[in-house]
Design an enzyme around this catalytic site. Structure first.
Site, mmCIF file in Angstrom:
data_model
loop_
_atom_site.group_PDB
_atom_site.id
_atom_site.type_symbol
_atom_site.label_atom_id
_atom_site.label_comp_id
_atom_site.label_asym_id
_atom_site.label_seq_id
_atom_site.Cartn_x
_atom_site.Cartn_y
_atom_site.Cartn_z
ATOM 1 N N GLU A 180 7.545 -11.583 -7.806
ATOM 2 C CA GLU A 180 8.953 -11.346 -7.458
ATOM 3 C C GLU A 180 9.808 -12.571 -7.798
ATOM 4 O OE1 GLU A 180 9.190 -9.946 -3.415
ATOM 5 O OE2 GLU A 180 8.644 -7.923 -4.014
ATOM 6 N N GLU A 205 4.096 -2.785 -5.489
ATOM 7 C CA GLU A 205 4.007 -2.963 -4.032
ATOM 8 C C GLU A 205 4.875 -1.925 -3.332
ATOM 9 O OE1 GLU A 205 5.273 -6.691 -2.463
ATOM 10 O OE2 GLU A 205 4.278 -7.867 -4.015
HETATM 11 C C1 GAL Z 1 7.174 -8.700 -1.227
HETATM 12 C C2 GAL Z 1 6.246 -9.780 -1.717
HETATM 13 C C3 GAL Z 1 4.893 -9.742 -1.029
HETATM 14 C C4 GAL Z 1 5.054 -9.544 0.436
HETATM 15 C C5 GAL Z 1 5.839 -8.283 0.666
HETATM 16 C C6 GAL Z 1 6.034 -7.969 2.124
HETATM 17 O O1 GAL Z 1 8.495 -9.100 -1.335
HETATM 18 O O2 GAL Z 1 6.056 -9.713 -3.095
HETATM 19 O O3 GAL Z 1 4.228 -10.949 -1.308
HETATM 20 O O4 GAL Z 1 5.739 -10.650 0.953
HETATM 21 O O5 GAL Z 1 7.116 -8.411 0.112
HETATM 22 O O6 GAL Z 1 6.800 -6.800 2.304
#
Ligand code: GAL
Length: 682
Positions: free
Chosen positions: A153, A310
């Protein structure tokens, strides 16, 4: 260039971020056994492991990672291996405090969180690339590794740094962009407020200042900041490309929550587009926000399949109140992403952490272990994705485009504008949501995209627009297309200079209108239109100049002035909406445009039931997501891949459930449901 379609596995990938370094090695065997039980086949490894892999500068320790990759490989689990540069180790700032980012008021942001580096720091760049080289050399041929994951990110926390190093880099970027100071002075309009620069050294990022900073300076700083993050992606990619053969990606954050990375410009730097998406639990239409993010990710990917890198199985930990997902929601969320073009569904993270800031974030394996609703649902999803293997590589049907440009977003939300109530998300989502409710899928694309294949193009709040993009929209309409432009569009050029002669500047001729003055409304103030609809936030003193008036204000500051117009241009029609219509009127307008443009949903469905079609060559699949608490009945013929059941004309989808029908006869590309209305031909 992205390598089209070369990254996918045998089916739809399923997995998560996996952080074995947070657990004793005895747990790893159980992890792999549970992954196999759930059907997980791809995990992202090593994302935040720089401090373990390089405990002191130039001293690397890979033992644990070697063993973790071997354990995964032995279990048949593929790895998306991180370059591990997402968060620098404490020694970097300790030895080089000048790598720490600073806010606009000069505050130093200390280590202790994550991503604590100045994006323009040459020291960070050098140390991070040394790590990428070492990791890539070591694992280029590891049989588990199928993909590389640059950083994480990029720009999530550190996108804007105002330190002296950033200031110097900003000046370099400006020299590159403008060549000489006169051009910069012209572009920034520095004759205003005695801002003329006579030496490059006088220029700074828009640090905390008295009153409004120069808007073009702000806009260029936003462009520069996106480019600096992109430069890290490109630098890491370059190192990887010299050493590895697997595809390279990084996780974008496309949605209406994160504003500062211009991913349209980044897309050519990855072999596949990957996105992270989290629900905003306070949004009652969060599933529409999800659909929007997915359609936009597909737009960034040029229509190709993409990877959901994710999302969450249940609650996150970073919103004020972290609401858990109700049973079935995880499945609906995941399969909606697949419906809208994802060829992989991954989560943050595999096993919920015991320690650290994210210990209350959900995972595939919760603190309570696998005997849980979450793990049961994870296993069910794994089986679903296996059943959907044949969908991989197919594309999503869409006949409507919504134009989206990060620069327009940045521009429209600069300060000192007519109304703070004009935000980019507002009409973007209003139009998108109206399409969603009408059952119609849209591609969310950059204004420079070839529009010729779309029947309808919606242009919400495109405040900043380049000449070429405005001209492309005109050509699209003249060639027979239908377009709707909403208020505060076409106002400025790429330097944030007003397009003179009347609003909406760049679109004035296309729309056949000329606005002489904006009349924004006070908070809570409403106006009524002569078709009975209501509106708020915005009105304008508009004169038709060729356009036909569809609706006018009945009251408010401008009674009798047109609020909605349509203009025949060549073989097409350009609509202009000069006010912020209520939801029912927005739905009615979008419905009218869909009819006029001959767009209809893949099949008729009850309200709250989402239907999207994917297709490949001579095959097509109908995804049906029932967000309601009643059984839904639709027309479909084929086999539901999730239940294995045939459906011979009628498909029943129970409340909260999902069906994916392989259609018996591939649906033909949707044809106009109705002939264009007589008005359209007028
Ligand atoms: C994203 C990030 C992850 C984790 C996740 C939690 O922004 O890439 O590492 O922090 O959020 O929701």
């Amino acid at each position: 260039m992205r390598q089209h379609g070369s990254w996918q596995g045998d089916g739809i990938y399923f997995g998560a971020d996996y952080n074995p370094e947070q657990w004793p090695e005895q747990v790893w065997a159980e992890d792999v056994a549970l992954m196999r039980q759930a059907g997980v086949d791809l995990v992202s490894v090593g994302i935040f492991s720089w401090a373990l892999l390089e405990p002191s500068p130039g001293r690397y320790e890979f033992g644990w990672l070697d063993r973790a990759l071997d354990v995964l490989h032995a279990g048949g689990i593929h790895v998306d291996l991180a370059t591990a540069t997402a968060s620098p180790p404490p020694w970097l700032a300790h030895r080089h405090p000048e790598t720490l980012p600073r806010t606009a008021d000069g505050t130093v942001l200390w280590p202790g969180g994550r991503q604590g580096y100045c994006p323009s720091s040459p020291i960070f760049r050098e140390r991070s690339l040394a790590l990428v080289e070492t990791v890539a050399d070591r694992y280029a041929d590891h049989p588990a590794v199928v993909m590389w994951h640059v950083s994480n990110e990029l720009g999530c926390h550190n996108v804007h740094c105002y330190c002296d190093v950033s200031a110097e880099a900003f000046r370099g970027w400006l020299r590159e962009r403008y060549g000489d100071l006169d051009r910069l002075n012209d572009a920034w309009g520095t004759t205003f407020w005695s801002q003329r620069y006579h030496d490059w050294a006088e220029i700074n990022p828009p640090r905390a200042a008295l009153t409004f900073a120069n808007p073009t300076q702000q806009l260029d700083f936003l462009r520069f900041s996106s480019d600096e993050q992109r430069a890290q992606l490109r630098a890491e990619r370059e190192v990887l490309k010299r050493r590895v053969r697997q595809p390279v990606t990084t996780n974008f954050m496309i949605g209406m929550g994160i504003k500062h990375m211009d991913y349209h410009s980044w897309a050519s730097d990855v072999d596949l587009v990957a996105n992270d998406h989290y629900l905003t639990v306070t949004d009652p239409n969060a599933h529409l926000g999800l659909a929007f993010a997915a359609d936009h990710t597909r737009g960034v990917a040029g229509g190709d399949p993409w990877l959901l890198m994710e999302h969450s199985t249940s609650a996150v930990n970073w919103q004020p109140r972290n609401v858990a997902k109700i049973p079935g929601q995880l499945r609906r969320n995941s399969l909606t992403h697949v419906a809208r073009g994802a060829d992989g569904v991954l989560f943050f993270q595999w096993r919920a952490s015991r320690a650290g800031a994210e210990k209350f974030h959900s995972a595939l394996v919760p603190h309570a272990g696998p005997e849980t609703k979450v793990f049961d649902e994870v296993c069910r999803l794994g089986a679903d994705l296996k059943a959907l293997a044949e969908v991989r590589g197919s594309r999503v049907d869409a006949e409507v485009a919504i134009l989206f440009d990060w620069e327009a977003w940045w521009g429209v939300e600069l300060d000192s504008h007519p109304s703070v109530d004009v935000t980019y998300a507002d009409r973007m989502r209003a139009l998108y949501d109206a399409l969603w409710r009408a059952g119609v899928t849209a591609d969310v694309v950059h204004p420079s995209t070839d529009l010729s294949g779309y029947r309808l193009v919606l242009v919400p709040t495109l405040y900043l627009v380049r000449d070429a993009d405005a001209e492309a929209l005109r050509r699209y309409v003249a060639g027979g297309g239908t377009a709707l432009v909403t208020y505060f569009s076409g106002i400025v050029d790429e330097h944030d200079h007003i397009r003179l002669g009347g609003y909406p500047g760049a679109f004035r001729e296309l729309l056949g209108v000329r606005t002489e003055e904006f009349f924004p409304l006070l908070a809570g103030e409403q106006v009524t239109l002569d078709d009975g609809s209501t509106a708020d936030v915005w009105t304008e003193w508009l004169h038709p100049a060729g356009a036909q008036v569809v609706a006018s204000y009945q009251d408010g500051p401008l009674p009798g002035v047109p609020a909605l117009t349509r203009h025949r241009v060549g073989d097409g029609t350009a609509w202009y909406l000069a006010t912020r219509l209520d939801e029912a009127a927005t739905d009615a307008l979008v419905g009218r445009l869909l009819t006029e443009a001959g767009v209809r949903p893949p099949v008729a469905a009850p309200p709250g039931v989402e239907v999207v079609r994917r297709r490949a060559d001579d095959r097509s699949w109908l995804f049906v997501v029932n967000h309601t608490d009643a059984e839904a009945t639709l027309d479909a013929t084929g086999t539901d891949l999730l239940t294995g059941q045939p459906c011979g004309g009628t498909l029943r989808v129970p409340a909260g459930e999902v069906a994916v029908v392989r259609e018996e006869q591939a649906a033909t590309q949707a044809v106009p449901a109705v002939e264009p209305s007589p008005a359209a031909a007028a």
